[in-house]
Motif scaffolding. Sequence first.
Motif, PDB file in Angstrom:
ATOM      1  N   ARG A  57     117.161 -33.364  31.883  1.00 52.85           N
ATOM      2  CA  ARG A  57     117.864 -34.300  31.550  1.00 52.85           C
ATOM      3  C   ARG A  57     119.234 -33.878  31.953  1.00 52.85           C
ATOM      4  N   GLN A  58     119.627 -32.489  31.913  1.00 51.10           N
ATOM      5  CA  GLN A  58     120.712 -32.067  32.248  1.00 51.10           C
ATOM      6  C   GLN A  58     121.021 -32.311  33.845  1.00 51.10           C
ATOM      7  N   ILE A  59     120.237 -31.910  34.689  1.00 50.41           N
ATOM      8  CA  ILE A  59     120.018 -32.282  36.032  1.00 50.41           C
ATOM      9  C   ILE A  59     120.224 -33.693  36.376  1.00 50.41           C
ATOM     10  N   LYS A  60     119.596 -34.365  35.740  1.00 53.29           N
ATOM     11  CA  LYS A  60     119.672 -35.907  35.691  1.00 53.29           C
ATOM     12  C   LYS A  60     121.056 -36.392  35.479  1.00 53.29           C
ATOM     13  N   ASP A  61     121.467 -35.962  34.282  1.00 56.22           N
ATOM     14  CA  ASP A  61     122.882 -36.520  33.654  1.00 56.22           C
ATOM     15  C   ASP A  61     123.937 -36.319  34.821  1.00 56.22           C
ATOM     16  N   ALA A  62     123.821 -34.963  35.490  1.00 58.26           N
ATOM     17  CA  ALA A  62     124.878 -34.695  36.218  1.00 58.26           C
ATOM     18  C   ALA A  62     124.787 -35.315  37.687  1.00 58.26           C
ATOM     19  N   GLY A  63     123.837 -36.090  37.941  1.00 58.01           N
ATOM     20  CA  GLY A  63     123.844 -36.914  39.157  1.00 58.01           C
ATOM     21  C   GLY A  63     123.183 -36.039  40.398  1.00 58.01           C
ATOM     22  N   LEU A  64     122.610 -34.747  40.018  1.00 58.50           N
ATOM     23  CA  LEU A  64     122.107 -33.896  41.129  1.00 58.50           C
ATOM     24  C   LEU A  64     120.815 -34.272  41.459  1.00 58.50           C
ATOM     25  N   ALA A  65     120.533 -33.919  42.881  1.00 60.47           N
ATOM     26  CA  ALA A  65     119.084 -33.961  43.255  1.00 60.47           C
ATOM     27  C   ALA A  65     118.561 -32.537  43.144  1.00 60.47           C
ATOM     28  N   VAL A  66     117.309 -32.357  43.401  1.00 70.14           N
ATOM     29  CA  VAL A  66     116.567 -31.048  43.435  1.00 70.14           C
ATOM     30  C   VAL A  66     116.132 -30.896  44.678  1.00 70.14           C
ATOM     31  N   SER A  67     116.672 -29.745  45.605  1.00 71.02           N
ATOM     32  CA  SER A  67     115.999 -29.910  46.866  1.00 71.02           C
ATOM     33  C   SER A  67     114.713 -29.290  47.040  1.00 71.02           C
ATOM     34  N   GLY A  68     114.586 -28.159  46.080  1.00 68.94           N
ATOM     35  CA  GLY A  68     113.613 -27.524  46.064  1.00 68.94           C
ATOM     36  C   GLY A  68     113.501 -26.616  44.706  1.00 68.94           C
ATOM     37  N   TYR A  69     111.928 -26.367  44.233  1.00 65.17           N
ATOM     38  CA  TYR A  69     112.077 -25.681  43.030  1.00 65.17           C
ATOM     39  C   TYR A  69     111.348 -24.160  43.435  1.00 65.17           C
ATOM     40  N   CYS A  70     111.989 -23.065  42.909  1.00 69.98           N
ATOM     41  CA  CYS A  70     111.684 -21.899  43.238  1.00 69.98           C
ATOM     42  C   CYS A  70     111.127 -21.023  42.034  1.00 69.98           C
ATOM     43  N   ARG A  71     109.895 -20.873  42.454  1.00 69.75           N
ATOM     44  CA  ARG A  71     109.035 -20.878  43.430  1.00 69.75           C
ATOM     45  C   ARG A  71     107.422 -20.838  43.087  1.00 69.75           C
ATOM     46  N   GLY A  72     106.508 -21.286  43.850  1.00 68.31           N
ATOM     47  CA  GLY A  72     105.371 -21.195  43.668  1.00 68.31           C
ATOM     48  C   GLY A  72     104.679 -20.119  44.552  1.00 68.31           C
ATOM     49  N   GLY A  73     103.497 -19.791  44.598  1.00 73.70           N
ATOM     50  CA  GLY A  73     102.963 -18.820  45.873  1.00 73.70           C
ATOM     51  C   GLY A  73     102.611 -17.637  44.896  1.00 73.70           C
ATOM     52  N   PHE A  74     102.781 -16.391  45.555  1.00 82.48           N
ATOM     53  CA  PHE A  74     102.336 -15.160  45.207  1.00 82.48           C
ATOM     54  C   PHE A  74     100.997 -15.199  44.827  1.00 82.48           C
ATOM     55  N   PHE A  75      99.944 -15.632  45.488  1.00 83.70           N
ATOM     56  CA  PHE A  75      98.570 -16.006  45.483  1.00 83.70           C
ATOM     57  C   PHE A  75      97.718 -14.481  45.223  1.00 83.70           C
ATOM     58  N   PRO A  76      97.875 -13.610  46.368  1.00 82.91           N
ATOM     59  CA  PRO A  76      97.163 -12.419  46.083  1.00 82.91           C
ATOM     60  C   PRO A  76      97.075 -11.778  44.936  1.00 82.91           C
ATOM     61  N   ALA A  78      94.779  -8.361  43.178  1.00 84.78           N
ATOM     62  CA  ALA A  78      93.618  -7.130  43.220  1.00 84.78           C
ATOM     63  C   ALA A  78      92.413  -7.624  42.775  1.00 84.78           C
ATOM     64  N   ASP A  79      92.324  -8.469  41.749  1.00 86.18           N
ATOM     65  CA  ASP A  79      90.780  -8.706  41.238  1.00 86.18           C
ATOM     66  C   ASP A  79      90.882 -10.287  40.819  1.00 86.18           C
ATOM     67  N   ALA A  80      89.565 -10.741  40.305  1.00 90.17           N
ATOM     68  CA  ALA A  80      89.498 -12.230  40.204  1.00 90.17           C
ATOM     69  C   ALA A  80      90.259 -12.640  39.254  1.00 90.17           C
ATOM     70  N   ALA A  81      90.566 -11.737  38.092  1.00 95.20           N
ATOM     71  CA  ALA A  81      91.524 -12.381  37.024  1.00 95.20           C
ATOM     72  C   ALA A  81      92.917 -12.738  37.709  1.00 95.20           C
ATOM     73  N   GLY A  82      93.401 -11.748  38.360  1.00 90.97           N
ATOM     74  CA  GLY A  82      94.679 -11.901  38.746  1.00 90.97           C
ATOM     75  C   GLY A  82      94.902 -13.327  39.843  1.00 90.97           C
ATOM     76  N   LEU A  83      93.696 -13.704  40.495  1.00 90.53           N
ATOM     77  CA  LEU A  83      93.770 -14.735  41.383  1.00 90.53           C
ATOM     78  C   LEU A  83      93.761 -15.923  40.547  1.00 90.53           C
ATOM     79  N   ARG A  84      93.086 -15.953  39.221  1.00 93.06           N
ATOM     80  CA  ARG A  84      93.147 -16.953  38.500  1.00 93.06           C
ATOM     81  C   ARG A  84      94.241 -17.348  37.824  1.00 93.06           C
ATOM     82  N   VAL A  85      95.012 -15.951  37.398  1.00 89.37           N
ATOM     83  CA  VAL A  85      96.485 -16.179  36.795  1.00 89.37           C
ATOM     84  C   VAL A  85      97.510 -16.946  37.838  1.00 89.37           C
ATOM     85  N   ALA A  86      97.159 -16.426  38.903  1.00 88.58           N
ATOM     86  CA  ALA A  86      98.074 -17.073  39.923  1.00 88.58           C
ATOM     87  C   ALA A  86      97.986 -18.364  40.165  1.00 88.58           C
ATOM     88  N   LEU A  87      96.789 -18.986  40.171  1.00 84.18           N
ATOM     89  CA  LEU A  87      96.439 -20.158  40.393  1.00 84.18           C
ATOM     90  C   LEU A  87      96.744 -21.135  39.306  1.00 84.18           C
TER      91      LEU A  87
END
Lengths: 288, 288
Positions: A57-76, A78-87
């Motif tokens: 709401r604050q971003i919209k009310d200020a009339g600002l666009a959002v050029s990108g959201y930081c951030r996704g990724g960091f997929f790797p 060390a184990d299957a549980a960690g991979l699931r958490v990342a997903l």
Amino acid sequence: MRDLAGDLSLLSINAATLRKQLPLLPSLIEACAKRGIGAIAPWRDQVQAVGLATAARQIKDAGLAVSGYCRGGFFPAADAAGLRVALNDNRKTVDEAKAIGAACVIIVAGALPGALEGKPAHKDIGLVRTQVVDGIAATLEHAKAAGMPLAIEPLHPMQGADRACINTLEHALDICDELDPGGSGALGVAVDVYHTWWDPKLAGQVARAGPELLLAYHVCDWLVPTRDLLNDRGMMGDGIIELRKIRALVEAAGYTGHVEAEIFSDHWWSRPADEVLDVCIARYNTVV
Amino acid sequence: MRDLAGDLSLLSINAATLRKQLPLLPSLIEACAKRGIGAIAPWRDQVQAVGLATAARQIKDAGLAVSGYCRGGFFPAADAAGLRVALNDNRKTVDEAKAIGAACVIIVAGALPGALEGKPAHKDIGLVRTQVVDGIAATLEHAKAAGMPLAIEPLHPMQGADRACINTLEHALDICDELDPGGSGALGVAVDVYHTWWDPKLAGQVARAGPELLLAYHVCDWLVPTRDLLNDRGMMGDGIIELRKIRALVEAAGYTGHVEAEIFSDHWWSRPADEVLDVCIARYNTVV
């Protein structure tokens, strides 16, 4: 090539640029909006701190666009549980990006698990690259359903062990071709001049990406000497990057989005927020 | 893949590894020879300090090979006079390398003139790349006549502004193809794991180079975190580089030369020379 002088509607400020001075989203929003800056790129912790609905709401009310959201990724991991958490975390990131009206989610691939803490679990760069492709593929389904593009940001090779094992635009675009062969724009790239200026194949790869896959454009500068691998980026114009030349390439390839200033810098974090924003605007108008 | 355990004839010590402890060539020669190390890679200032004929005789008398001569290159300049000085200097480097029986001259391309001193004369990376190609072409004629191969060493992209504007093996090999299309071996590449480990195209480009163009192979390691862009290299085994995997690639492509330890490191420069050499040998025998 677009004329950036005097019009701040295409300028975006990445929140990292002022993360020491204006760590809270409302103060960043206010500082940018009152100057007529067109957009911001907030980080997840900042949005979560104020709450998703409030931030939106604050971003919209200020009339600002959002050029990108930081951030996704960091997929790797060390184990299957960690991979699931990342997903799971990446799916949540997509939903948050949608709620605040972001143009895309910035994907920083991740690298050797534990390396960021100085304790790499292993050295198998091939394995983590496979995990990254699998992670992007899994997230892409959710992102497509949400209508939220994913922008793979190749990081500088000096951050290849601990932050992102995708270090060239060519590599990022190869992954886009593999996972979204139609080039629908659901998966694309973020071109940051800091990470890519040195690449002899930059011009050709930017042209290859084209308007559908060029989802974000980030600027700062490369200082000589550079004293730190993470927090010694330069203000636009203070280093050796040919900013005009690279923006010309990106725009010739069809990019029409924001120009986002993302400056990780111990120097600029030590200056008042007003000064940093004024200098960003002045450089945006003259050298970017 | 060659078995390096127990046989030091293929080990070479780059003089930079001990430049603080053993800056004088005779002491380096003695320390390496008495351990049975097969080769060294001296720097020009060291050879010039003792005199070319004396250096050549001492190296020969000690039974050491010279895996590479450090270094030619640094072709770009801000004016025509500077370009001429660089060319003359490179021809002299070739002659010196011949006199001491080096396997090749290591070519570090050079980058923006003045950048190494923090005062870049300009930002035109395309121009300096042209100057590098022209400089290698001019030096190559002299090198061919002398029978001294030139090995282009791509440096890590983090050194692209101030030390070398050739930062990938692919780029170096493209230049080899352009200037020596027959692949005679008069012009080739030096593969240093520190500069190239991150490259997703490394395996393919090593195979492309083949035995004729693979002129040198350098090892050290990439530390996480890396605290300095120049002098924080790791001892083999202390970082995240897959040393065995990369050497397997290089040897599968036909490389039969020395394995040169080149470790720019404030940490190892602060240790006694005997300790550094003992650790180099131990790691060479076990993890390289």
